[in-house]
Design an enzyme around this catalytic site. Structure first.
Site, PDB file in Angstrom:
ATOM      1  N   LYS A   1       0.821  -1.212   0.000  1.00 49.68           N
ATOM      2  CA  LYS A   1       0.000   0.000   0.000  1.00 49.68           C
ATOM      3  C   LYS A   1       0.855   1.261   0.000  1.00 49.68           C
ATOM      4  O   LYS A   1       0.407   2.330  -0.426  1.00 49.68           O
ATOM      5  CB  LYS A   1      -0.969  -0.031   1.169  1.00 49.68           C
ATOM      6  CG  LYS A   1      -1.967  -1.175   0.989  1.00 49.68           C
ATOM      7  CD  LYS A   1      -3.181  -1.073   1.856  1.00 49.68           C
ATOM      8  CE  LYS A   1      -4.264  -2.042   1.412  1.00 49.68           C
ATOM      9  NZ  LYS A   1      -3.837  -3.446   1.314  1.00 49.68           N
TER      10      LYS A   1
HETATM   11  C1  LIG Z   1      -4.377  -4.455   0.512  1.00 54.04           C
HETATM   12  C2  LIG Z   1      -3.599  -5.706   0.340  1.00 54.04           C
HETATM   13  C3  LIG Z   1      -3.914  -6.660  -0.660  1.00 54.04           C
HETATM   14  C4  LIG Z   1      -5.126  -6.523  -1.573  1.00 54.04           C
HETATM   15  O1  LIG Z   1      -4.976  -5.504  -2.526  1.00 54.04           O
HETATM   16  P1  LIG Z   1      -6.272  -4.939  -3.307  1.00 54.04           P
HETATM   17  O2  LIG Z   1      -5.776  -3.798  -4.104  1.00 54.04           O
HETATM   18  O3  LIG Z   1      -7.230  -4.508  -2.221  1.00 54.04           O
HETATM   19  O4  LIG Z   1      -6.808  -6.037  -4.123  1.00 54.04           O
HETATM   20  C5  LIG Z   1      -3.120  -7.783  -0.766  1.00 54.04           C
HETATM   21  N1  LIG Z   1      -2.074  -7.986   0.059  1.00 54.04           N
HETATM   22  C6  LIG Z   1      -1.738  -7.104   1.025  1.00 54.04           C
HETATM   23  C7  LIG Z   1      -0.586  -7.403   1.913  1.00 54.04           C
HETATM   24  C8  LIG Z   1      -2.477  -5.928   1.192  1.00 54.04           C
HETATM   25  O5  LIG Z   1      -2.138  -5.058   2.165  1.00 54.04           O
END
Ligand SMILES: *Cc1c(COP(=O)(O)O)cnc(C)c1O
Length: 501
Positions: free
Chosen positions: A116
């Protein structure tokens, strides 16, 4: 280029306006009026460039109202001020584990060790520039409800960004020890993390209520404050994610692993459908992508949708060892439906049906288009751990739980289809964010160990460096101590903003 809602064309916005507003007034998501078709020459133009330069190129195709200099400044402030791991090639590094069938795109070298950061380091810069460009003089308050990862990444991204404050609500006792410490030790003059006596749903409903409380918003407006959101429905969070798909491809060409023009697949651990949708945009722009593999956990609502065309959230909710994918409403799917059909009335119909009944089915023609671009599968916790174990045993490479789900989906896809196209596994978190599950998977005991003893043990077992942001939690001061009832969230907002003047 302009931006308008997935549910209608009533408003046409610049990208700066879309980023400031987050959600369209009719409840839809902002989508670009076109996806630039750039073909291979654009991919070739990425060769030999830094991650920052690649980002500038991709962003300039969508954020057409930002100047070149503005984008350059945003990108540099996001990725190039020492908050990512030192080496420039580590912004989004492609690793090639020994004896392994898949390269791994590591997206967790940012300050909070989760993918993120790739978007949440850049969104605040785009938003702050948008404030300047649009002449909005209000102070922006970013409100976030988090079950863990998003909260910390947003706090870190927005800290000390001028004209913006951020308040994060999380469930007291409802996040992991590491996630709690990451938020509670947050520094910065414009940040607050407040625990709610309640669960994540209470936090999320509380935030939603505040967003839609007219009287409360008018009161804030009178004080020169407007609310905005940092979650993945914001276009400014999606567009930075397109970059690393191009970057990974260019890196593999530079390393001689593929030739320019060769097709690749990506396997993406998916929750809200943001990460994998960014890959779809890259494909539309001309990146040679064959299949996008949507990897889910036991909350397999997307696996079902992408194979049958029926989306049904009326199902049990499972808590898994991949908490960032424990989601039953994948908001960004709405954008895919628009791009697949080009028909906003139909998208609005499906979304109304989802709100009313919790389910909808797309027509066979749309499903066929979707299945042409996407494959999907899901992995249960036991298989996820077995995957971590096997990859570590064979390649001495440690996957976090989410990345292991993507790895397993890549294996399952290859076995089922015989497709030998190079498949890149997208890795979304450092294994150090999920110490207990990972140690357990590789067969190392965790009994009696606290979080930091587990960090040390994982380091001993794997030799992988502990990320700075996680090891420093041992000694950092607890700064964020507020706890409120979920009925008192408005008061928490008011009290926090009083201190922001
Ligand atoms: C948020 C997240 C995801 C999922 O990503 P999306 O864009 O919501 O599909 C997968 N793995 C981790 C570690 C995350 O923090």
């Amino acid at each position: 280029m302009y931006y308008s809602s997935t549910r209608g064309d009533a408003e046409k916005k610049t990208s700066a306006e879309a980023i400031l507003e987050g959600l369209a007034a009719d409840g839809g998501l902002f989508v670009p009026s076109e996806i630039p078709q750039l073909g291979l020459p654009f991919v070739e133009s990425m060769l030999g460039l830094s991650y920052e330069e690649r980002a500038e190129k991709v962003l300039s195709k969508f954020l057409t109202d930002y100047t070149e200099q503005e984008l350059k400044d945003c990108v540099n402030r996001a990725y190039n001020r020492g908050n990512f791991d030192a080496a420039a090639e580590k912004r989004a590094e492609v690793k090639l584990p020994e004896d392994a069938p898949f390269p791994v795109l590591e997206l967790w070298h940012g300050p909070t060790s989760a993918f993120k950061d790739m978007a949440l380091q850049l969104l605040p810069q785009l938003m702050s520039t948008a404030l300047r460009k649009t002449g909005v003089k209000d102070r922006v308050l970013i409100l976030v409800a988090t079950s863990g990862d998003t909260g910390k990444a947003a706090l870190e991204g927005f800290r000390d960004v001028p004209q913006i404050s951020i308040l994060v609500f999380y469930p007291e006792g409802g996040v992991s020890r590491i996630q709690y410490l990451q938020m509670a030790t947050q520094e910065g003059g414009n940040v607050n993390a407040t625990a709610i006596r309640g669960n994540f749903d209470d936090a999320q409903s509380g935030v939603k209520e505040i967003f839609s409380d007219k009287a409360f918003n008018e009161k804030l407006a009178a004080d020169g404050i407007r609310l905005s959101s940092a979650n993945s429905i914001n276009w400014g969070r999606l567009v930075p994610q397109i970059v690393y798909y191009f970057s990974a491809y260019a890196d593999l060409v530079e390393k001689g692993r593929i030739k320019m023009g060769d097709a690749v697949n990506f396997s993406v651990p998916t929750g809200n459908f943001g990460d994998i949708l960014a890959a779809y945009y890259a494909k539309c722009m001309g990146l040679p992508v064959h299949k996008l593999i949507c990897a889910s956990n036991a909350n397999n609502v997307l696996t079902e949708f992408l194979t049958t065309g029926t989306y049904d959230r009326n199902r049990p909710f499972y808590k898994t060892i991949t908490p960032s994918m424990d989601i039953l409403i994948s908001s960004n799917l709405e954008r895919l439906l628009y791009h697949m059909t080009g028909d906003k009335a139909r998208v609005k119909g499906w979304m109304d049906e989802l709100a009313r009944t919790g389910r909808y089915s797309v027509d066979p023609e749309t499903l066929a288009k979707i299945r042409d671009a996407f494959a999907a599968s899901w992995t249960g916790d036991d298989q996820t751990k077995a995957t971590i174990h096997d990859v570590f045993a064979r390649s001495h490479y440690v996957l976090d739980t989410h990345s292991a789900v993507a790895w397993h989906a890549a294996e399952a896809y290859r076995e089922e289809t015989g497709d030998e196209t190079m498949t890149i596994v997208v890795s979304t978190a450092s294994p150090y964010k999920f110490n207990a599950s990972v140690l357990d998977a590789v067969g190392a005991g965790t009994e009696g160990l606290d979080e930091f003893a587990m960090q040390d043990k994982l380091h001993e077992v794997s030799g992988l460096a502990i990320p700075r942001g996680l090891s420093s939690l041992r000694t950092k001061e607890i700064r964020q101590k507020d706890v409120v009832d979920s009925a008192e969230m408005r008061e928490a907002v008011t009290a926090f903003m009083k201190k922001q003047d």
